[in-house]
Design a protein around this motif. Sequence first.
Motif, short mmCIF file in Angstrom:
data_model
loop_
_atom_site.label_atom_id
_atom_site.label_comp_id
_atom_site.label_asym_id
_atom_site.label_seq_id
_atom_site.Cartn_x
_atom_site.Cartn_y
_atom_site.Cartn_z
N ILE A 172 14.42 -6.74 0.46
CA ILE A 172 13.69 -5.50 0.92
C ILE A 172 13.62 -5.17 1.99
O ILE A 172 13.47 -5.92 3.09
CB ILE A 172 12.20 -5.80 0.56
N THR A 173 13.74 -3.85 2.48
CA THR A 173 13.72 -3.27 3.63
C THR A 173 13.03 -2.12 3.78
O THR A 173 12.99 -1.32 2.83
CB THR A 173 15.45 -2.91 4.15
N THR A 174 12.68 -1.58 5.17
CA THR A 174 11.82 -0.51 5.35
C THR A 174 12.17 0.01 6.83
O THR A 174 12.84 -0.48 7.29
CB THR A 174 10.20 -0.78 5.31
N ASP A 175 11.57 1.27 6.89
CA ASP A 175 11.81 1.62 8.27
C ASP A 175 10.90 1.25 9.18
O ASP A 175 11.15 1.77 10.49
CB ASP A 175 11.72 3.43 8.35
N ALA A 176 10.06 0.16 8.99
CA ALA A 176 9.21 -0.31 10.14
C ALA A 176 9.78 -1.19 11.16
O ALA A 176 9.32 -1.37 12.01
CB ALA A 176 8.01 -1.04 9.21
N ALA A 177 10.76 -2.05 10.57
CA ALA A 177 11.24 -2.94 11.28
C ALA A 177 12.60 -3.63 10.85
O ALA A 177 12.96 -3.39 9.68
CB ALA A 177 10.16 -4.34 11.43
N ASP A 178 13.46 -4.42 11.78
CA ASP A 178 14.73 -4.67 11.27
C ASP A 178 14.88 -6.28 11.77
O ASP A 178 14.08 -6.46 12.77
CB ASP A 178 15.91 -4.11 12.15
N HIS A 232 0.74 -1.35 -0.10
CA HIS A 232 -0.03 -0.13 -0.06
C HIS A 232 0.86 1.45 -0.21
O HIS A 232 0.43 2.25 -0.18
CB HIS A 232 -0.99 -0.01 1.17
N ALA A 233 2.10 1.08 0.21
CA ALA A 233 3.03 2.45 0.24
C ALA A 233 4.49 1.86 -0.38
O ALA A 233 5.45 1.81 0.47
CB ALA A 233 3.54 2.90 1.81
N PRO A 234 4.41 1.67 -1.66
CA PRO A 234 5.51 1.18 -2.27
C PRO A 234 6.63 2.00 -2.36
O PRO A 234 7.87 1.51 -2.28
CB PRO A 234 5.16 0.74 -3.79
N GLY A 235 6.46 3.42 -2.08
CA GLY A 235 7.58 4.46 -1.84
C GLY A 235 8.45 4.35 -0.72
O GLY A 235 9.63 4.53 -0.90
N GLN A 236 7.95 3.38 0.35
CA GLN A 236 8.90 3.40 1.42
C GLN A 236 9.60 2.08 1.31
O GLN A 236 10.38 1.77 2.25
CB GLN A 236 7.99 3.11 2.62
N ILE A 237 9.33 1.40 0.32
CA ILE A 237 10.34 0.06 0.19
C ILE A 237 11.75 0.37 -0.60
O ILE A 237 11.98 1.13 -1.46
CB ILE A 237 9.51 -1.03 -0.79
N ARG A 238 12.69 -0.22 0.11
CA ARG A 238 14.23 -0.19 -0.40
C ARG A 238 14.47 -1.55 -0.87
O ARG A 238 14.36 -2.48 -0.08
CB ARG A 238 15.04 0.38 0.79
N VAL A 239 15.11 -1.78 -2.12
CA VAL A 239 15.45 -2.77 -2.90
C VAL A 239 16.85 -3.06 -2.78
O VAL A 239 17.51 -1.92 -3.41
CB VAL A 239 14.81 -3.14 -4.05
N ASN A 240 17.46 -3.91 -2.25
CA ASN A 240 18.92 -3.97 -2.43
C ASN A 240 19.35 -4.58 -3.74
O ASN A 240 18.81 -5.67 -4.09
CB ASN A 240 19.27 -5.10 -1.34
N ARG A 241 19.85 -3.72 -4.28
CA ARG A 241 20.51 -4.21 -5.79
C ARG A 241 22.01 -4.47 -5.92
O ARG A 241 22.45 -4.85 -6.82
CB ARG A 241 20.28 -3.10 -6.67
N GLY A 242 22.36 -4.87 -4.86
CA GLY A 242 23.82 -5.41 -4.58
C GLY A 242 24.00 -6.91 -4.72
O GLY A 242 22.70 -7.36 -5.11
N SER A 243 24.86 -7.58 -4.42
CA SER A 243 25.10 -8.98 -4.28
C SER A 243 25.50 -9.54 -3.33
O SER A 243 25.23 -10.86 -3.03
CB SER A 243 26.07 -9.46 -5.71
N ALA A 244 26.04 -8.79 -2.14
CA ALA A 244 26.53 -9.60 -1.05
C ALA A 244 25.62 -9.47 0.22
O ALA A 244 25.22 -8.29 0.40
CB ALA A 244 27.90 -8.90 -0.66
#
Length: 426
Positions: free
Chosen positions: A277-283, A246-258
């Motif tokens: 995928i990471t967001t500011d909601a949880a770790d 519902h809020a795709p703008g908050q999603i960060r996609v890791n485009r690295g390989s490690a």
Amino acid sequence: MGSIHVQQLGKAYKQYPNRWSRLAEWVLPFLGKRHRLKWVLSGIDFQINRGEAVGIIGVNGAGKSTLLKLITGTTQASTGAVHTSGRIAALLELGMGFHPDFTGRENVVMAGQLIGLAVAEIEALMPEIEAFAGIGDYIDQQVRVYSSGMQMRLAFSVATCVRPDILIVDEALAVGDVFFQQKCFARIDSFTKAGTTLLFVSHSTGTVLNICTRCIFIKQGALAFDGAPKDAIDLYQAELLSHLDHAPGQIRVNRGSAPERLDYEHAPALLGKTGSITTDAADCIAVRFVHADGSTAHSIVADHPARLQVDYRTRRRLDDPHVGFKIRNRFGVVLFETNSYCMREQLGAVDAGGALSVQFSFAMALAPDEYTITVGLGNGGYGEGSFREVLNYLHEVTTFIALPNQDAIVWSGQVNLAPTLTFTKP
């Protein structure tokens, strides 16, 4: 022979506000353009060498089918160029080139001529084409009475009756039954081993992993990734999850390989591999196998009980959190995945700054080998396993080895079904 070179390829279609604008542009060109260009592909650039098996993936409307039409020459490019060497066999649209009022046999002759075969060659190959298609007496009936599966059988059989230098398949095999699909994949495998270049479009990521050595991910008409199939598929999955959120703008996609760890307020947070995928909601702060007392299990014996623990730290309140995991083998094939929502379990709300620790207990029924673990956290489950929010999705955050069980039966495969045996004797 069998190479494909795509240089800055682009395709645009004219869009008019109404039909009168189209007419005015044709009749009164001096009044200027009345259209705007809709680009479906732009700046596509790659090279495929002889014998490579390359998958192409992307969401519907990304431009995959248009790209194949440009490569085969059935559509003209707006910009750039395509250079191919060798004979191309293409299955772009189901039954393309078949006339519904002619019989299957008559259509075989016409389709064979379209791919460059002489009538005498087609007649010589007809018994083999009939046998591979396996549609029996329907070969002499009109194609209009064929099912979609029968059309695909005949189309694939004709297109591959002679090994091509380049084979292009666009999702056509999706309509076939499992036995015919296996036969098709066996033929494709024999072709690629003999030097045929394969270009394969499919939404079946498992199939792409099995038959392709390289994968191209097309996103919104542009080349987003070109590399290992597993990494391309993980990025593609991240794209699908982002679309559902519902809020795709908050999603960060890791485009690295490690895989990495980030230090956040003195507690390390895990980051997964490509496509995570990471967001500011949880770790996610830990993924490990544990003993019954909570201590870390450093070895897992096949067929023995296993307990996987996944720990999260929340940064905001989650009203309906759910945790899941996925196990993949060394080739990236998914062997099992589930989550608390699919298990019909409710974890309950978690406040900001809280901790969420979930344990999955199961028998380690996998064959002795090395595997990877992918974990995920969502909020607000619905449907058959979708989530209102994708908060954390980490690919291959850890690996584990299933050790041989010396007390188990002798077996082969991927999963030990642990069969029992009963028998009677006269």
